[in-house]
Design a protein around this motif. Structure first.
Motif, short mmCIF file in Angstrom:
data_model
loop_
_atom_site.label_atom_id
_atom_site.label_comp_id
_atom_site.label_asym_id
_atom_site.label_seq_id
_atom_site.Cartn_x
_atom_site.Cartn_y
_atom_site.Cartn_z
N PHE A 144 0.82 -1.21 0.00
CA PHE A 144 0.00 0.00 0.00
C PHE A 144 0.86 1.26 0.00
CE2 PHE A 144 -2.23 3.39 2.30
CZ PHE A 144 -3.32 3.56 1.45
N ILE A 145 1.99 1.23 0.70
CA ILE A 145 2.88 2.40 0.71
C ILE A 145 3.38 2.71 -0.69
CG2 ILE A 145 5.09 3.28 1.55
CD1 ILE A 145 4.60 1.78 4.15
N VAL A 146 3.77 1.66 -1.42
CA VAL A 146 4.22 1.85 -2.81
C VAL A 146 3.08 2.40 -3.67
CG1 VAL A 146 5.04 0.65 -4.87
CG2 VAL A 146 6.01 0.08 -2.63
N PHE A 147 1.87 1.85 -3.48
CA PHE A 147 0.72 2.33 -4.24
C PHE A 147 0.43 3.79 -3.93
CE2 PHE A 147 -3.86 3.12 -4.40
CZ PHE A 147 -4.13 2.83 -5.73
N ALA A 148 0.46 4.17 -2.64
CA ALA A 148 0.17 5.55 -2.25
C ALA A 148 1.21 6.51 -2.82
CB ALA A 148 0.10 5.66 -0.74
N VAL A 149 2.48 6.11 -2.78
CA VAL A 149 3.54 6.97 -3.34
C VAL A 149 3.35 7.16 -4.84
CG1 VAL A 149 6.02 7.10 -3.81
CG2 VAL A 149 5.21 6.42 -1.55
N CYS A 150 2.99 6.09 -5.54
CA CYS A 150 2.73 6.19 -6.98
C CYS A 150 1.54 7.10 -7.27
CB CYS A 150 2.49 4.80 -7.57
SG CYS A 150 3.93 3.71 -7.56
N VAL A 151 0.49 7.00 -6.46
CA VAL A 151 -0.69 7.83 -6.65
C VAL A 151 -0.36 9.30 -6.45
CG1 VAL A 151 -2.92 8.45 -5.63
CG2 VAL A 151 -2.39 6.07 -6.11
N VAL A 152 0.32 9.63 -5.35
CA VAL A 152 0.66 11.03 -5.07
C VAL A 152 1.61 11.58 -6.13
CG1 VAL A 152 1.74 12.58 -3.41
CG2 VAL A 152 0.25 10.74 -2.60
N SER A 153 2.59 10.79 -6.53
CA SER A 153 3.56 11.25 -7.54
C SER A 153 2.87 11.51 -8.87
CB SER A 153 4.67 10.21 -7.70
OG SER A 153 5.33 9.98 -6.48
N SER A 154 2.03 10.56 -9.31
CA SER A 154 1.34 10.74 -10.59
C SER A 154 0.40 11.93 -10.56
CB SER A 154 0.58 9.46 -10.94
OG SER A 154 -0.39 9.17 -9.94
N CYS A 155 -0.27 12.16 -9.42
CA CYS A 155 -1.17 13.31 -9.32
C CYS A 155 -0.38 14.62 -9.40
CB CYS A 155 -1.95 13.25 -8.02
SG CYS A 155 -3.32 12.08 -8.05
N LEU A 156 0.77 14.69 -8.72
CA LEU A 156 1.58 15.91 -8.78
C LEU A 156 2.09 16.18 -10.19
CD1 LEU A 156 3.65 15.59 -5.46
CD2 LEU A 156 1.74 17.14 -5.95
N ILE A 157 2.48 15.11 -10.89
CA ILE A 157 2.94 15.28 -12.28
C ILE A 157 1.80 15.78 -13.16
CG2 ILE A 157 3.77 14.04 -14.31
CD1 ILE A 157 5.33 12.21 -12.42
N LEU A 158 0.61 15.19 -12.98
CA LEU A 158 -0.53 15.62 -13.78
C LEU A 158 -0.93 17.07 -13.47
CD1 LEU A 158 -2.77 12.41 -13.59
CD2 LEU A 158 -1.65 13.32 -15.62
N ILE A 159 -0.90 17.43 -12.18
CA ILE A 159 -1.33 18.78 -11.79
C ILE A 159 -0.32 19.84 -12.23
CG2 ILE A 159 -1.77 20.27 -9.80
CD1 ILE A 159 -2.94 17.82 -8.38
N VAL A 160 0.97 19.56 -12.04
CA VAL A 160 2.00 20.58 -12.28
C VAL A 160 2.41 20.64 -13.75
CG1 VAL A 160 4.35 21.30 -11.69
CG2 VAL A 160 2.85 20.39 -9.92
N LEU A 161 2.59 19.50 -14.39
CA LEU A 161 3.16 19.48 -15.74
C LEU A 161 2.12 19.28 -16.85
CD1 LEU A 161 6.37 17.34 -15.05
CD2 LEU A 161 6.16 19.83 -15.13
N VAL A 162 1.20 18.34 -16.66
CA VAL A 162 0.30 17.95 -17.74
C VAL A 162 -0.93 18.85 -17.83
CG1 VAL A 162 -1.05 16.05 -18.72
CG2 VAL A 162 1.09 15.57 -17.53
#
Length: 289
Positions: free
Chosen positions: A85-103
């Motif tokens: 779950f920790i790996v999943f949560a880190v992936c979720v937060v990272s992907s959201c930040l990339i989508l919000i900031v860059l995409v």
């Protein structure tokens, strides 16, 4: 408000894999009630979509998974500390930040998937927070001092952040794109993300047999088809009267009308015709019956 409160309670007492897909029934009920009270037209595609949504929901209820029992906040903390779950949560937060900031600044106005992906991915974490807070509320009613535990406030803070992000970007998607496009796509991505998170966190599919897994997936796909039919063809005027003649009952003026089909056809009596061929004076042949 009452509906969201009931939905909150459902996450506490039932697996998220079952509760989230059944949220499609709210779309179905809204479509039916709006056709009666708001004079919105529910075409043939919409009616077929409602039937498919009910069918898919029934299949999912029959094959519902069983999650690991989590009755206390201590057990919930152990679940949250699971490496998967920790790996999943880190992936979720990272992907959201990339989508919000860059995409999102570059493609959010052009592609409907950008804002919907942000809402859906972050929504998987919000459901986990809801289940944790539900357990805390149950313990609070029993008399346990859950308000003194930091995990309660951490879950509450995460829930506020996740829900605020969902509402913000979902409203942006609805402002730019058609509701009939946003609603079914958001439902599919959000439900898929929640089911994935629940499987990792609560091991809901760990003890399921193959037929139950197949039934759950089949029910989910049927609901997706129903939601798609309900929204994708919402503005198309399509009724039984527009079907080809061989697919509907006959109407006056058509070759397949009821009066025409009810006629009794009789064969003509057999008649023998004698053909005589005689040559003419100009050399051509003439036939006489």
């Amino acid at each position: 408000g009452l509906g969201e409160a009931a939905n909150f309670a459902a996450y506490v007492f039932a697996p998220a894999t079952l509760v989230t897909p059944l949220g499609a029934l709210s779309v179905l009920v809204s479509a039916i009630l709006s056709s009666y009270f708001l004079n919105e037209r529910l075409n043939l595609h919409g009616k077929m979509g409602c039937i498919l949504s009910i069918l898919g929901s029934t299949v999912m209820v029959i094959h519902a998974p069983q999650e690991d029992e989590v009755d206390t906040l201590t057990e919930m903390v152990e679940k949250l500390q699971d490496p998967g779950f920790i790996v999943f949560a880190v992936c979720v937060v990272s992907s959201c930040l990339i989508l919000i900031v860059l995409v999102a600044p570059r493609y959010g106005q052009k592609n409907v998937l950008v804002y919907i992906l942000i809402c859906s991915v972050i929504g998987s974490l919000s459901v986990s927070c809801v289940k944790g807070l539900g357990i805390a509320i149950k313990e609070l009613f029993v008399g346990h001092r859950v308000l003194a535990q930091p995990v309660t406030w951490i879950l509450l803070g995460c829930l506020i952040v996740c829900v605020s992000t969902q509402i913000n970007y979902l409203n942006k998607a609805l402002d730019i794109f058609n509701t009939s496009i946003v609603t079914p796509i958001y439902y599919v991505f959000f439900t898929t993300a929640v089911m994935t998170c629940s499987e990792i966190l609560f091991k809901e599919w760990y003890h399921m047999t193959f037929d139950n897994i197949l039934g759950t997936i089949s029910g989910f796909v049927i609901i997706i088809l129903g939601i798609f039919l309900l929204h994708a063809f919402k503005n198309i005027s399509f009724t039984l009267g527009t079907l080809p003649p061989f697919l509907r009952n006959g109407e006056p003026g058509t070759v397949w009308s009821g009066a025409m089909r009810s006629q009794q056809y009789q064969a003509l009596p057999d008649q023998t015709t004698e053909i005589l061929i005689h040559p003419s004076e100009d050399g051509t042949m003439r036939c006489f019956s």
